[in-house]
Scaffold this motif. Structure first.
Motif, PDB file in Angstrom:
ATOM      1  N   ASP A  81      21.835 108.478  42.477  1.00  0.00           N
ATOM      2  CA  ASP A  81      22.544 109.746  42.429  1.00  0.00           C
ATOM      3  C   ASP A  81      23.759 109.722  43.340  1.00  0.00           C
ATOM      4  O   ASP A  81      24.809 110.251  43.001  1.00  0.00           O
ATOM      5  N   LEU A  82      23.654 109.114  44.503  1.00  0.00           N
ATOM      6  CA  LEU A  82      24.764 109.041  45.432  1.00  0.00           C
ATOM      7  C   LEU A  82      25.884 108.174  44.874  1.00  0.00           C
ATOM      8  O   LEU A  82      27.059 108.516  45.009  1.00  0.00           O
ATOM      9  N   THR A  83      25.536 107.087  44.226  1.00  0.00           N
ATOM     10  CA  THR A  83      26.545 106.226  43.616  1.00  0.00           C
ATOM     11  C   THR A  83      27.306 106.988  42.539  1.00  0.00           C
ATOM     12  O   THR A  83      28.538 106.948  42.491  1.00  0.00           O
ATOM     13  N   GLU A  84      26.577 107.695  41.705  1.00  0.00           N
ATOM     14  CA  GLU A  84      27.200 108.505  40.658  1.00  0.00           C
ATOM     15  C   GLU A  84      28.036 109.622  41.270  1.00  0.00           C
ATOM     16  O   GLU A  84      29.159 109.893  40.825  1.00  0.00           O
ATOM     17  N   LEU A  85      27.506 110.266  42.279  1.00  0.00           N
ATOM     18  CA  LEU A  85      28.218 111.342  42.961  1.00  0.00           C
ATOM     19  C   LEU A  85      29.539 110.829  43.526  1.00  0.00           C
ATOM     20  O   LEU A  85      30.590 111.455  43.348  1.00  0.00           O
ATOM     21  N   LYS A  86      29.509 109.704  44.198  1.00  0.00           N
ATOM     22  CA  LYS A  86      30.722 109.152  44.788  1.00  0.00           C
ATOM     23  C   LYS A  86      31.770 108.830  43.726  1.00  0.00           C
ATOM     24  O   LYS A  86      32.959 109.090  43.936  1.00  0.00           O
ATOM     25  N   ALA A  87      31.347 108.310  42.589  1.00  0.00           N
ATOM     26  CA  ALA A  87      32.288 108.013  41.514  1.00  0.00           C
ATOM     27  C   ALA A  87      32.926 109.287  40.967  1.00  0.00           C
ATOM     28  O   ALA A  87      34.129 109.339  40.701  1.00  0.00           O
ATOM     29  N   ARG A  88      32.124 110.318  40.822  1.00  0.00           N
ATOM     30  CA  ARG A  88      32.638 111.594  40.314  1.00  0.00           C
ATOM     31  C   ARG A  88      33.605 112.236  41.309  1.00  0.00           C
ATOM     32  O   ARG A  88      34.624 112.786  40.920  1.00  0.00           O
ATOM     33  N   ILE A  89      33.287 112.176  42.571  1.00  0.00           N
ATOM     34  CA  ILE A  89      34.152 112.769  43.584  1.00  0.00           C
ATOM     35  C   ILE A  89      35.462 111.991  43.694  1.00  0.00           C
ATOM     36  O   ILE A  89      36.540 112.584  43.800  1.00  0.00           O
ATOM     37  N   ALA A  90      35.384 110.668  43.659  1.00  0.00           N
ATOM     38  CA  ALA A  90      36.581 109.844  43.776  1.00  0.00           C
ATOM     39  C   ALA A  90      37.576 110.094  42.641  1.00  0.00           C
ATOM     40  O   ALA A  90      38.778 109.896  42.808  1.00  0.00           O
TER      41      ALA A  90
END
Length: 143
Positions: A81-90
């Protein structure tokens, strides 16, 4: 939550990235803060407990930032979830990335406070709110 408490939550993110940060720098700061949160809370709540709080905070934040809603495909825990979250935020403009990150931290802290109280939440999250992930844990000054 009053504005003073809210600013205590958003200030750590702003301190870690500084003014004029780009989305990647904001994403990296958010990732570092979440790693610090996990380190602080896993000994108390366990990996699954922290994951559950993280996922709930993400869901609540996605009500205002729909682009944060995680894909429904199965993932393995908070790391995915954190990996996906970081991609979405970036992928967002810096102002939007910072606003969403701050909202996520605020929702997480509010959830935690609803479970264990505001004072204990602040105490447990103190190192995560510091400006450096290598900041030493608060020590009791009494002998």
């Amino acid at each position: 939550m009053d504005s003073r408490e809210s600013s205590r939550l958003t200030a750590p993110l702003a301190l870690r990235v500084g003014e004029g940060a780009d989305s990647r720098q904001i994403t990296d700061a958010i990732g570092a803060m979440w790693a610090d949160i996990e380190s602080a809370l896993q000994p108390v709540f366990g990996r699954r407990g922290v994951e559950a709080l993280f996922k709930r905070a993400l869901h609540l934040t996605a009500s205002r930032h729909a682009w944060l809603e995680p894909a429904k495909a199965g993932g393995d825990g908070a790391a995915c979830d954190l990996t996906e979250l970081k991609a979405r935020i970036a992928a967002q403009p810096p102002a939007v990335a910072a606003e969403a990150g701050s909202a996520l931290f605020t929702n997480f802290r509010d959830l935690l406070a609803s479970l264990i109280g505001a004072r204990l939440s602040e105490q447990l999250l103190q190192t995560a709110w510091s400006t450096s992930s290598s900041a030493p844990a608060a020590q009791d000054s009494k002998p």
